[in-house]
Enzyme design. Structure first.
Site, short mmCIF file in Angstrom:
data_model
loop_
_atom_site.label_atom_id
_atom_site.label_comp_id
_atom_site.label_asym_id
_atom_site.label_seq_id
_atom_site.Cartn_x
_atom_site.Cartn_y
_atom_site.Cartn_z
N ARG A 20 0.84 -1.20 0.00
CA ARG A 20 0.00 0.00 0.00
C ARG A 20 0.88 1.25 0.00
O ARG A 20 1.50 1.59 1.01
CB ARG A 20 -0.94 0.02 1.21
CG ARG A 20 -1.81 1.28 1.26
CD ARG A 20 -2.98 1.17 2.21
NE ARG A 20 -2.61 1.14 3.61
CZ ARG A 20 -3.48 1.22 4.62
NH1 ARG A 20 -4.79 1.31 4.37
NH2 ARG A 20 -3.06 1.18 5.87
N ASP A 70 -3.43 3.12 13.67
CA ASP A 70 -2.62 3.79 12.66
C ASP A 70 -3.16 5.20 12.48
O ASP A 70 -3.96 5.68 13.29
CB ASP A 70 -2.57 2.99 11.36
CG ASP A 70 -3.92 2.88 10.65
OD1 ASP A 70 -4.88 3.59 11.04
OD2 ASP A 70 -4.02 2.08 9.70
#
Length: 541
Positions: A162, A446
């Site tokens: 990603r 995150d």
């Protein structure tokens, strides 16, 4: 070549990643595509301004023919046909990468984005680790002498990398004196160094694409894939991408996003915290109708969240793409077995809902959750690799249902406000220290968690929300007092040097962006400037 690296990367082997050929590849990506990226970021702002005027989003009339016609994405390669359990985590440090690759998940989302703090060392180390993983040589020995290596006795997850979102710059890589895009640096270096090896291995290169807000942004990624494959002499359609539907504008363009990427598309993913963060950001002028309760109260079973996930599954399966479920962020606490058992049951219930709804697999944040997720999807899938045959024709979702935020049960409380402030400061502080994946209150967090946390504080201030547990109205004075109290608690928990270097600047930043009348689109943009100053100057942020 006019590409410039502004600072030496202080990791072993950096020179093997930042080669002249690799940088020339990145420079070509920048010259071909960065102007379009900037235009699309401008288009985001224009669309947001339109929502501020109208209070609405809707399905695009000009793309109705795409939604109404019959077409499908390219058939999935064998390595992506079974995605019943995916583990997420940063590509650096190597210990976390190795643990993910040894987890026995089907897929590893190797994160260069929200679970990564973009220090220059982390950016390069993430690519280096993924190159070494593709070669099968990734290994690490800790300062204490503990060795970590890739297991050879288990199935190794297929890696899906990603890159960063379109909005994030990379200030360590300049072209003609201007910063490049983090997304193009991440993709360019990763693709250049791993694509041929991954093809030889039989699986890749594959990507997760974050933070997109329109099908035109998907078109840009598709054009990048076409160029990159041509540049390296790789057959078209080798690259495959799964798009995170984690913004509310993208939820209205799922068909169109898959269509733009149809030769390279693999699926769509439902991302909870970023999706709620996007709802607040886009509809921040619309008052109480879009004010969320405490984020812990916003379950995936809320009607507007159900509408989002049901539409995602239906859209994916109609188009031959995989529908991927959301994150189970729980981190087991071996010192509190009762809490761990209770959390496992919540994870099991969440994954059971997803499997029964037709999702083809789901995410976990910790290796101990891989068996839980796998067991749930095994029970539903049996010998089938996925549920593409489950078409969900009974699902019909309207714009009003996607926007029915008021349908969420729960309330805003001082407990929730304190939690948001503490989590936003804690995560930002650890991010400034160079770590993007942080265990907070037994949850692996995150950047998405910090974004929804600080956005809820801003929203409650903007709307003068009254807290259900205390009766107080959320005011600047209340936020400042609670923030001071929560920061004082944090000060007692961390070393003085860390508090001065990371927690104090994090607290100042969170205070500023929460109290400012103008909403900051991404916390990570001002935080990145602090990070660059801190690391490059060798001083506290």
């Amino acid at each position: 070549m006019t590409i410039q690296i502004t600072r030496e990367c202080r990791i072993d082997g950096a020179e093997d990643i930042l080669t002249a050929d690799a940088l020339a590849f990145v420079e070509e990506l920048h010259r071909r595509f960065d102007a379009r990226r900037l235009e699309l970021l401008d288009a985001r702002r224009e669309r947001r301004a339109e929502v501020a005027r109208t209070g609405r989003l809707d399905f695009l009339p000009e793309t109705a023919h795409i939604r109404e016609s019959e077409w499908q994405v390219a058939p999935a390669p064998e390595a992506l046909r079974d995605r019943r359990v995916e583990i997420t985590g940063p590509a650096a440090p190597p210990k976390m990468a190795i643990n993910a690759l040894n987890s026995q998940a089907r897929i590893w989302l190797a994160d260069l984005e929200d679970a990564a703090s973009p220090t220059w060392e982390n950016v390069v180390a993430g690519v280096k680790n993924l190159r070494d993983a593709a070669r099968g040589t990734l290994a690490y020995t800790s300062p204490a002498g503990k060795a970590y290596a890739l297991r050879t006795d288990v199935h190794r997850p297929t890696v899906v990398a990603r890159p960063r979102g379109w909005h994030l710059p990379e200030r360590h890589v300049l072209v003609d004196g201007e910063p490049t895009a983090g997304a193009l640096v991440d993709f360019g270096l990763h693709f250049f160094h791993t694509a041929r090896q991954l093809i030889a291995n039989g699986h890749g290169p594959y990507y997760y694409l974050p933070k997109m807000e329109s099908h035109l942004e998907a078109r840009l990624w598709n054009d990048i894939f076409v160029h990159a494959q041509n540049a390296l002499g790789i057959p078209q359609g080798t690259v495959r991408a799964t798009v995170l539907i984690e913004t509310i504008p993208a939820a209205f363009e799922m068909d169109e996003i898959l269509y733009e990427l149809r030769d390279h598309a693999s699926g769509l993913n439902a991302g909870r915290w970023d999706y709620l963060f996007s709802l607040i950001k886009v509809f921040r002028d619309q008052g109480e109708a879009f004010t969320l309760p405490d984020r812990a109260d916003v379950a995936m079973t809320a009607p507007f969240m159900r509408a989002y996930t049901e539409l995602l599954v239906k859209t994916c399966h109609r188009r031959g793409a995989f529908a991927m479920g959301g994150m189970a962020a729980f981190v087991p606490n071996r010192n509190d077995l009762d809490a761990t058992r209770a959390a496992f049951e919540k994870v099991r219930a969440d994954k059971t809902r997803e499997a029964n709804d037709g999702f083809d697999g789901s995410w976990v944040a910790h290796p101990d959750l891989v068996p839980v997720c796998r067991e749930v999807f095994d029970a539903v899938l049996g010998e089938r690799p996925n549920q593409l045959d489950r078409q969900r024709p009974e699902v019909s979702v309207t714009a009003d249902q996607l926007l029915d935020v008021a349908s969420a049960s729960g309330s805003a409380t001082e407990v929730g406000l304190r939690t948001n402030l503490a989590v936003a400061v804690t995560y930002t502080a650890v991010w400034l220290s160079g770590n993007g994946a942080v265990a907070i209150n037994n949850l692996m967090e995150d950047a998405a968690t910090a974004e929804i946390s600080r956005s809820q504080v801003w929203q409650q201030l903007r709307n003068g929300t009254r807290l259900a547990d205390t009766g107080e109205q959320v005011t600047p004075a209340l936020v400042e007092r609670l923030l001071t109290e929560e920061v004082a608690k944090l000060r007692a928990q961390v070393p003085d040097a860390d508090f001065a270097a990371f927690y104090q600047p994090a607290a100042r930043l969170i205070s500023t962006i929460c109290l400012d009348d103008d909403y900051v689109d991404f916390l990570t943009l001002p935080a990145y400037e602090l990070l660059i100053h801190s690391v490059n100057a060798g001083e506290p942020a």
